[in-house]
Design an enzyme around this catalytic site. Structure first.
Site, PDB file in Angstrom:
ATOM      1  N   ALA A  66       0.869  -1.179   0.000  1.00 21.56           N
ATOM      2  CA  ALA A  66       0.000   0.000   0.000  1.00 21.56           C
ATOM      3  C   ALA A  66       0.906   1.229   0.000  1.00 21.56           C
ATOM      4  O   ALA A  66       2.058   1.161   0.457  1.00 21.56           O
ATOM      5  CB  ALA A  66      -0.877  -0.007   1.241  1.00 21.56           C
ATOM      6  N   GLY A 112       0.617  -5.060   0.932  1.00 21.63           N
ATOM      7  CA  GLY A 112      -0.573  -5.130   0.079  1.00 21.63           C
ATOM      8  C   GLY A 112      -0.300  -5.793  -1.264  1.00 21.63           C
ATOM      9  O   GLY A 112      -1.227  -6.303  -1.901  1.00 21.63           O
ATOM     10  N   GLU A 115      -0.565  -9.391  -0.552  1.00 26.53           N
ATOM     11  CA  GLU A 115      -2.000  -9.624  -0.291  1.00 26.53           C
ATOM     12  C   GLU A 115      -2.788  -9.664  -1.599  1.00 26.53           C
ATOM     13  O   GLU A 115      -3.718 -10.452  -1.755  1.00 26.53           O
ATOM     14  CB  GLU A 115      -2.541  -8.544   0.650  1.00 26.53           C
ATOM     15  CG  GLU A 115      -1.969  -8.686   2.064  1.00 26.53           C
ATOM     16  CD  GLU A 115      -2.401  -7.562   2.983  1.00 26.53           C
ATOM     17  OE1 GLU A 115      -2.028  -6.404   2.700  1.00 26.53           O
ATOM     18  OE2 GLU A 115      -3.100  -7.821   3.965  1.00 26.53           O
ATOM     19  N   GLU A 135       4.519  -5.263   7.391  1.00 23.70           N
ATOM     20  CA  GLU A 135       3.737  -4.208   8.064  1.00 23.70           C
ATOM     21  C   GLU A 135       4.183  -3.939   9.499  1.00 23.70           C
ATOM     22  O   GLU A 135       4.126  -2.798   9.961  1.00 23.70           O
ATOM     23  CB  GLU A 135       2.249  -4.569   8.049  1.00 23.70           C
ATOM     24  CG  GLU A 135       1.565  -4.357   6.704  1.00 23.70           C
ATOM     25  CD  GLU A 135       1.695  -5.547   5.761  1.00 23.70           C
ATOM     26  OE1 GLU A 135       2.494  -6.464   6.032  1.00 23.70           O
ATOM     27  OE2 GLU A 135       0.985  -5.546   4.742  1.00 23.70           O
TER      28      GLU A 135
HETATM   29  N1  COA Z   1       4.596   3.152  -0.582  1.00 17.77           N
HETATM   30  C1  COA Z   1       4.972   4.318  -1.138  1.00 17.77           C
HETATM   31  N2  COA Z   1       6.096   4.448  -1.860  1.00 17.77           N
HETATM   32  C2  COA Z   1       6.852   3.357  -2.018  1.00 17.77           C
HETATM   33  C3  COA Z   1       6.531   2.115  -1.466  1.00 17.77           C
HETATM   34  C4  COA Z   1       5.332   2.036  -0.726  1.00 17.77           C
HETATM   35  N3  COA Z   1       4.914   0.885  -0.176  1.00 17.77           N
HETATM   36  N4  COA Z   1       7.505   1.222  -1.788  1.00 17.77           N
HETATM   37  C5  COA Z   1       8.393   1.895  -2.522  1.00 17.77           C
HETATM   38  N5  COA Z   1       8.027   3.195  -2.668  1.00 17.77           N
HETATM   39  C6  COA Z   1       8.713   4.262  -3.395  1.00 17.77           C
HETATM   40  C7  COA Z   1       9.894   4.814  -2.613  1.00 17.77           C
HETATM   41  O1  COA Z   1       9.468   5.774  -1.681  1.00 17.77           O
HETATM   42  C8  COA Z   1      10.723   5.387  -3.729  1.00 17.77           C
HETATM   43  O2  COA Z   1      10.140   6.611  -4.130  1.00 17.77           O
HETATM   44  P1  COA Z   1      11.090   7.918  -4.395  1.00 17.77           P
HETATM   45  O3  COA Z   1      12.004   7.480  -5.515  1.00 17.77           O
HETATM   46  O4  COA Z   1      10.125   8.980  -4.799  1.00 17.77           O
HETATM   47  O5  COA Z   1      11.821   8.170  -3.130  1.00 17.77           O
HETATM   48  C9  COA Z   1      10.511   4.419  -4.880  1.00 17.77           C
HETATM   49  O6  COA Z   1       9.307   3.722  -4.582  1.00 17.77           O
HETATM   50  C10 COA Z   1      11.626   3.385  -5.010  1.00 17.77           C
HETATM   51  O7  COA Z   1      11.756   2.705  -3.781  1.00 17.77           O
HETATM   52  P2  COA Z   1      13.137   2.603  -2.971  1.00 17.77           P
HETATM   53  O8  COA Z   1      12.831   2.365  -1.525  1.00 17.77           O
HETATM   54  O9  COA Z   1      14.018   3.761  -3.280  1.00 17.77           O
HETATM   55  O10 COA Z   1      13.763   1.287  -3.620  1.00 17.77           O
HETATM   56  P3  COA Z   1      14.812   0.287  -2.961  1.00 17.77           P
HETATM   57  O11 COA Z   1      15.292  -0.578  -4.075  1.00 17.77           O
HETATM   58  O12 COA Z   1      15.821   1.022  -2.158  1.00 17.77           O
HETATM   59  O13 COA Z   1      13.949  -0.610  -1.934  1.00 17.77           O
HETATM   60  C11 COA Z   1      12.021  -1.884  -1.206  1.00 17.77           C
HETATM   61  C12 COA Z   1      12.915  -1.453  -2.390  1.00 17.77           C
HETATM   62  C13 COA Z   1      10.832  -2.630  -1.785  1.00 17.77           C
HETATM   63  C14 COA Z   1      12.811  -2.790  -0.258  1.00 17.77           C
HETATM   64  C15 COA Z   1      11.548  -0.602  -0.452  1.00 17.77           C
HETATM   65  O14 COA Z   1      10.998   0.303  -1.386  1.00 17.77           O
HETATM   66  C16 COA Z   1      10.491  -0.851   0.613  1.00 17.77           C
HETATM   67  O15 COA Z   1      10.815  -1.352   1.683  1.00 17.77           O
HETATM   68  N6  COA Z   1       9.248  -0.452   0.347  1.00 17.77           N
HETATM   69  C17 COA Z   1       8.174  -0.529   1.318  1.00 17.77           C
HETATM   70  C18 COA Z   1       7.684  -1.944   1.484  1.00 17.77           C
HETATM   71  C19 COA Z   1       6.615  -2.006   2.558  1.00 17.77           C
HETATM   72  O16 COA Z   1       6.840  -1.765   3.723  1.00 17.77           O
HETATM   73  N7  COA Z   1       5.401  -2.351   2.130  1.00 17.77           N
HETATM   74  C20 COA Z   1       4.280  -2.526   3.026  1.00 17.77           C
HETATM   75  C21 COA Z   1       3.468  -1.296   3.057  1.00 17.77           C
HETATM   76  S1  COA Z   1       2.075  -1.480   4.161  1.00 17.77           S
END
Ligand code: COA
Length: 260
Positions: A66, A112, A115, A135
């Protein structure tokens, strides 16, 4: 159909849906969920659609969860309504669709995103995919059915471990524990999902819908799944598809099902 955050296209009776926010790793913001709800409803209504292939744009992410930026200031009531609306309009709508959904997991499927894949009826993952429910690292729990569907798919012990540690698992591990049906090289991912859907789309559509409903009933404590199966089995006998299927078998020809 034209959307801002998803691509959708029907080709040879398969509806292709691609979550298309690659720069945000296809995170599910409000608009994306609204568009998904709309296209899922279309899939159920359209006689042309015999199956749905759901994937994410790019090679990095299926869906990274999400959109965290949207709910950072939410209170208890807003959190509850976020989960309820999402579950009803998207996640449950996929699981209860009359059309089979195949998730093609092309990269990160987190929160999500996992999910969403778990709401689909079948999951195929690229060997590069990573899956998890992180989460609790945000002070939350999964809210789009993840605690329920993961438990049903992999069992309570594994579900609690994945959810409480927030660890990601590899595609191979996901296949081993029954979280995904198949793992293939990324380049073969869409082809494998199409292979499955191309088989399903030749079968009787009303029988496919009856099968989905009956299997779903096996994990729904509010209904007696055996009773649902009896009723759905009976209803099949009233369809033209049944007459066509049996007729084709007896006449030694290929059945041409119309979904009626
Ligand atoms: N919500 C909003 N934005 C998200 C996102 C999310 N769940 N997951 C990734 N993004 C965005 C980042 O903020 C970033 O945006 P920006 O370039 O404007 O800063 C872009 O996507 C790229 O992500 P980034 O974190 O820079 O890539 P990474 O390769 O360093 O890491 C992940 C990849 C997937 C490990 C990391 O993005 C992450 O942990 N995301 C969240 C996962 C999460 O907790 N999901 C559950 C949500 S309830």
């Amino acid at each position: 159909m034209s959307y801002q955050n998803i691509l959708s296209d029907v080709k040879e009776n398969i509806l292709y849906i691609t979550i298309n926010r690659e720069s945000k790793l296809n995170a599910l913001n409000k608009e994306t969920l609204t568009e998904l709800a709309d296209v899922i409803a279309f899939a159920s209504k359209s006689a042309e659609v015999r199956g749905v292939l759901l994937t994410g744009a790019g090679e990095k992410a299926f869906v990274a969860g999400a959109d965290i930026s949207e709910f950072s200031a939410y209170n208890t009531a807003q959190g509850e309504s976020l989960a309820r609306n999402g579950q009803v309009n998207v996640f449950d709508a996929i699981e209860n669709s009359t059309k089979p959904f195949v998730a093609a997991i092309n990269g990160f499927a987190l929160g999500g995103g996992l999910e969403l894949a778990m709401a689909c009826h079948i999951r195929v993952a690229a060997d590069t995919a990573k899956m998890g429910l992180p989460e609790v690292t945000l002070g939350l729990i999964p809210g789009y059915g993840g605690t329920q569907r993961l438990t049903r798919l992999v069992g309570k012990g594994r579900a609690i471990e994945m959810i409480t540690t927030a660890d990601m698992i590899t595609a191979d591990r996901a296949e081993k524990i029954g979280l995904v049906n198949h793992v293939v090289p990324l380049i073969e991912l869409i082809g494998k999902a199409e292979e499955i859907l191309n088989k399903i789309k030749q079968r009787a559509p009303l029988a496919i819908a009856a099968a989905i409903k009956s299997v779903n009933s096996a994990v729904n404590e509010d209904v007696n799944g055996f009773e649902v199966e009896i009723e759905e089995f009976g209803k099949c006998f009233g369809t033209q598809d049944f007459k066509e299927g049996v007729g084709a078998f007896l006449e030694k020809r290929k059945a041409d099902f119309k979904g009626r």
